[in-house]
Design a protein around this motif. Structure first.
Motif, PDB file in Angstrom:
ATOM      1  N   THR A  46      11.443 -31.209  -2.100  1.00 20.58           N
ATOM      2  CA  THR A  46      11.942 -32.286  -1.612  1.00 20.58           C
ATOM      3  C   THR A  46      11.933 -31.753  -0.250  1.00 20.58           C
ATOM      4  O   THR A  46      12.538 -30.973   0.533  1.00 20.58           O
ATOM      5  CB  THR A  46      13.087 -33.238  -1.559  1.00 20.58           C
ATOM      6  OG1 THR A  46      13.191 -33.448  -3.026  1.00 20.58           O
ATOM      7  CG2 THR A  46      13.026 -34.423  -0.368  1.00 20.58           C
ATOM      8  N   LEU A  47      10.218 -32.417   0.589  1.00 23.22           N
ATOM      9  CA  LEU A  47      10.005 -31.924   1.767  1.00 23.22           C
ATOM     10  C   LEU A  47      10.221 -33.096   2.821  1.00 23.22           C
ATOM     11  O   LEU A  47      10.158 -34.237   2.716  1.00 23.22           O
ATOM     12  CB  LEU A  47       8.710 -30.998   2.307  1.00 23.22           C
ATOM     13  CG  LEU A  47       7.996 -31.057   3.663  1.00 23.22           C
ATOM     14  CD1 LEU A  47       8.481 -29.377   3.974  1.00 23.22           C
ATOM     15  CD2 LEU A  47       6.546 -30.891   3.376  1.00 23.22           C
ATOM     16  N   ALA A  48      11.469 -32.701   3.498  1.00 25.24           N
ATOM     17  CA  ALA A  48      11.749 -33.520   4.902  1.00 25.24           C
ATOM     18  C   ALA A  48      10.976 -33.487   6.943  1.00 25.24           C
ATOM     19  O   ALA A  48      11.449 -33.120   7.111  1.00 25.24           O
ATOM     20  CB  ALA A  48      12.790 -33.418   4.861  1.00 25.24           C
ATOM     21  N   ALA A  49       9.703 -33.181   6.687  1.00 20.50           N
ATOM     22  CA  ALA A  49       9.398 -32.816   7.520  1.00 20.50           C
ATOM     23  C   ALA A  49       9.341 -33.974   8.869  1.00 20.50           C
ATOM     24  O   ALA A  49       9.601 -33.412   9.801  1.00 20.50           O
ATOM     25  CB  ALA A  49       7.961 -32.969   7.507  1.00 20.50           C
ATOM     26  N   GLY A  50       9.432 -35.432   8.228  1.00 15.77           N
ATOM     27  CA  GLY A  50       9.529 -35.556   9.946  1.00 15.77           C
ATOM     28  C   GLY A  50      10.398 -35.610   9.970  1.00 15.77           C
ATOM     29  O   GLY A  50      11.334 -36.262  11.251  1.00 15.77           O
ATOM     30  N   HIS A  51      11.922 -35.686   9.352  1.00 14.79           N
ATOM     31  CA  HIS A  51      13.536 -35.450   9.789  1.00 14.79           C
ATOM     32  C   HIS A  51      13.314 -34.209  10.142  1.00 14.79           C
ATOM     33  O   HIS A  51      14.124 -34.039  11.317  1.00 14.79           O
ATOM     34  CB  HIS A  51      14.023 -35.188   9.031  1.00 14.79           C
ATOM     35  CG  HIS A  51      15.880 -35.388   8.943  1.00 14.79           C
ATOM     36  ND1 HIS A  51      16.717 -35.974   8.615  1.00 14.79           N
ATOM     37  CD2 HIS A  51      15.778 -33.461   9.032  1.00 14.79           C
ATOM     38  CE1 HIS A  51      17.228 -35.513   8.866  1.00 14.79           C
ATOM     39  NE2 HIS A  51      17.268 -33.789   8.465  1.00 14.79           N
ATOM     40  N   ALA A  52      12.662 -32.595   9.834  1.00 11.91           N
ATOM     41  CA  ALA A  52      12.544 -31.801  10.995  1.00 11.91           C
ATOM     42  C   ALA A  52      12.180 -32.065  12.121  1.00 11.91           C
ATOM     43  O   ALA A  52      12.723 -31.251  13.064  1.00 11.91           O
ATOM     44  CB  ALA A  52      12.296 -31.145  10.048  1.00 11.91           C
ATOM     45  N   LEU A  53      10.728 -32.478  11.925  1.00  3.41           N
ATOM     46  CA  LEU A  53      10.560 -32.436  13.526  1.00  3.41           C
ATOM     47  C   LEU A  53      11.657 -33.721  14.671  1.00  3.41           C
ATOM     48  O   LEU A  53      11.451 -33.348  15.711  1.00  3.41           O
ATOM     49  CB  LEU A  53       9.353 -33.602  13.289  1.00  3.41           C
ATOM     50  CG  LEU A  53       8.466 -33.336  14.502  1.00  3.41           C
ATOM     51  CD1 LEU A  53       7.985 -31.852  14.573  1.00  3.41           C
ATOM     52  CD2 LEU A  53       7.155 -34.488  14.297  1.00  3.41           C
ATOM     53  N   GLU A  54      11.698 -34.631  13.737  1.00  2.63           N
ATOM     54  CA  GLU A  54      13.006 -35.211  15.292  1.00  2.63           C
ATOM     55  C   GLU A  54      14.180 -34.287  15.471  1.00  2.63           C
ATOM     56  O   GLU A  54      14.318 -35.068  16.711  1.00  2.63           O
ATOM     57  CB  GLU A  54      13.337 -36.761  14.377  1.00  2.63           C
ATOM     58  CG  GLU A  54      12.303 -37.432  14.543  1.00  2.63           C
ATOM     59  CD  GLU A  54      13.023 -38.755  13.279  1.00  2.63           C
ATOM     60  OE1 GLU A  54      14.292 -38.677  12.785  1.00  2.63           O
ATOM     61  OE2 GLU A  54      12.029 -39.474  13.048  1.00  2.63           O
ATOM     62  N   ALA A  55      14.331 -33.779  14.509  1.00  6.62           N
ATOM     63  CA  ALA A  55      15.575 -32.460  14.940  1.00  6.62           C
ATOM     64  C   ALA A  55      15.185 -31.505  15.673  1.00  6.62           C
ATOM     65  O   ALA A  55      15.981 -31.405  16.629  1.00  6.62           O
ATOM     66  CB  ALA A  55      16.335 -31.646  13.088  1.00  6.62           C
ATOM     67  N   ALA A  56      13.643 -30.484  14.944  1.00  6.82           N
ATOM     68  CA  ALA A  56      13.470 -30.078  16.492  1.00  6.82           C
ATOM     69  C   ALA A  56      12.731 -30.288  17.617  1.00  6.82           C
ATOM     70  O   ALA A  56      13.258 -30.120  18.703  1.00  6.82           O
ATOM     71  CB  ALA A  56      12.564 -29.574  15.566  1.00  6.82           C
ATOM     72  N   GLU A  57      12.156 -31.414  17.840  1.00 10.06           N
ATOM     73  CA  GLU A  57      12.211 -32.065  18.930  1.00 10.06           C
ATOM     74  C   GLU A  57      13.433 -32.022  20.166  1.00 10.06           C
ATOM     75  O   GLU A  57      13.844 -32.428  21.041  1.00 10.06           O
ATOM     76  CB  GLU A  57      11.370 -33.713  18.929  1.00 10.06           C
ATOM     77  CG  GLU A  57      10.259 -33.224  18.687  1.00 10.06           C
ATOM     78  CD  GLU A  57       9.477 -34.717  17.921  1.00 10.06           C
ATOM     79  OE1 GLU A  57      10.287 -35.762  18.078  1.00 10.06           O
ATOM     80  OE2 GLU A  57       8.206 -34.339  18.220  1.00 10.06           O
ATOM     81  N   ALA A  58      14.936 -32.584  19.186  1.00 10.02           N
ATOM     82  CA  ALA A  58      15.803 -32.696  20.055  1.00 10.02           C
ATOM     83  C   ALA A  58      17.023 -31.497  19.835  1.00 10.02           C
ATOM     84  O   ALA A  58      17.575 -31.663  21.484  1.00 10.02           O
ATOM     85  CB  ALA A  58      16.882 -34.047  18.852  1.00 10.02           C
TER      86      ALA A  58
END
Length: 460
Positions: A46-58
């Protein structure tokens, strides 16, 4: 910088903190790696790319604003599909939970996020973590990156493969009968089974159960140590959580340490290829100045104790479910056979074993032994059925070199020890006194630096 995906977590954390690279750059390098190699190995389910990108930007905004950061700030991590992740599908490898999305994070996941790690997704596991071969009816099998026709081990097989192939820098897992150590051995990475309570696992149904523990996995011992520091610590919801703050020992080598070497953990059959690789470990420690002695190990009672407690736990945890896969169902049925007298016998056997090993560790600082009795086996085989002509009675029997150690209440690490003639990875198991996780990691680090086996990458 062209291979950010293969930098260590320690190095990535340093580069991000000093703003030589951004958390978003690091994340995109790992997402690109997942896109390229995951279809071949099926490790991240299960890939959580969108979730991860938001967290990385934060994470990048926090650095720019000068806000306090944790030790894993911006480092990509994947979570075993047994560990609940809020808002991200968690199936436990079971069709019964194929679309399950938890509302809360498990404690380990919460602590990793608090340390600044970026959740990338979930890694494959057999149904409810049952067995040391990662295959289930929801996602299929995870394949060994050193030979796609072979098993990745388990039950943290997806985690080990994701690390070995550079899809993430860190991964969490869990270990009842070897599930952090066996896949680490099969995939040339590092897995630590901590002392029970080092990483608490609060439970509403089995709060006192000490055979299953969560723990860290990484490509290096240094990264495992870093991750353990982030997830270890007291939690009052666990009745045996360790209050002592985890602190790594200095990297001062192993000169003068007393190392016991057991090639078979007291008479277990070991594949000659595995035996040949692990037999090289004593000379490495001797070369580092340790005093090594081959021992005749007495782990009498370990098998009965483990099997009895495991069966009891499976009935407790899954006895009310229908539609279970064959391995989980078999364990539940074994649990239905457990009597009060069986539990009493298991407790006596485990107590006597603990006292014998306490006396053993009065003489030796660590014990080294094979992690697994065999190298990676064909992925289409459900389990190992024979070792050196010894027929095995059930699917659990080939894991004894790992699960006997689980009964000891001791920390144990799997560290890359070399390769078979076919190029399959083999790990050595470093076992310490209960609560001496830092000592185990110090010894493992010395071995890792002396050998360099963990630097060999799969040729995907």
């Amino acid at each position: 910088m062209s291979e950010l995906h293969y930098l260590t977590a320690t190095e990535l954390a340093r580069l991000i903190k000093t703003r030589q690279v951004s958390a978003v750059e690091v994340l995109r390098a790992h997402l690109d790696r997942i896109d390229k190699v995951n279809p071949a190995v099926n490790a991240v389910v299960t890939l959580a790319a969108g979730h991860a990108l938001e967290a990385a930007e934060a994470a990048d905004r926090a650095l720019a604003a000068g806000e306090p950061t944790g030790p894993l700030h911006g480092v990509p991590v994947a979570h075993k599909d047994l560990h609940d992740t809020a808002g991200i599908r968690t199936t436990y490898g079971s069709p019964l939970f194929a679309e399950h999305v938890p509302e809360q994070d498990d404690l380990m996941v919460r602590r990793l996020r608090a340390a600044g790690a970026i959740t990338v997704g979930k890694t494959n596991t057999p149904e409810f973590g049952t067995g040391s071969h990662t295959v289930n009816e929801v996602f299929g099998a995870t394949r060994n990156p050193y030979d796609l026709s072979k098993s990745a081990g388990g039950s943290s097989g997806g985690a080990a493969v994701a690390l070995a192939t550079g899809m993430v820098a860190l991964a969490d897992g869990s270990d009842m009968g070897g599930s952090l150590r066996n896949p680490a051995s099969f995939c040339n990475v590092v897995g630590l089974r901590p002392t029970p309570g080092r990483v608490p696992a609060p439970s509403d149904t089995a709060a006192w159960y000490t055979l299953s523990v969560p723990g860290p996995m990484a490509r290096t011992v240094e990264d495992v140590t870093l991750m353990l520091g982030a997830v270890a610590g007291f939690d009052r919801r666990s009745p045996y959580a360790i209050k002592e703050v985890f602190a790594p020992e200095p990297e001062q080598g192993v000169a003068g340490l007393r190392v016991a070497w057991s090639p078979d953990l007291g008479g277990l059959p070991v594949d000659p290829r595995t035996a040949a690789v692990t037999a090289t470990a004593p000379a490495v420690f001797e070369g580092l100045g340790a005093r090594v002695e081959q021992v005749e190990l007495d782990l009498e009672g370990a098998d009965d104790a483990f099997r009895t407690y495991r069966a009891w736990f499976y009935l407790l945890a899954h006895g009310d479910k229908s539609g279970l896969g064959p391995n989980t169902a078999w364990n539940v049925e074994q649990g239905r056979k457990v009597t009060g007298a069986d539990l009493a016998g298991a407790e006596i056997a485990r107590s006597r074993l603990y006292q014998r090993m306490a006396a053993f560790f009065d003489t030796y600082d660590v014990l080294i032994a094979p992690v697994s009795q065999v190298p990676p086996f064909p992925v289409e085989h459900p389990h190992v059925s024979e070792i050196n002509g010894h027929k095995l009675p059930d699917y659990l029997s080939w894991m004894r070199s790992a699960y006997w150690v689980s009964v000891l209440h001791a920390p144990a690490a799997s560290v890359p020890a070399g390769f078979t003639p076919e190029g399959l990875p083999v790990g050595v198991q470093i076992i310490g006194r209960p609560f001496e996780d830092a000592r185990v990691l110090r010894v493992a680090r010395a071995f890792e630096l002396a050998t360099g086996h963990g630097r060999r990458r799969p040729a995907l």
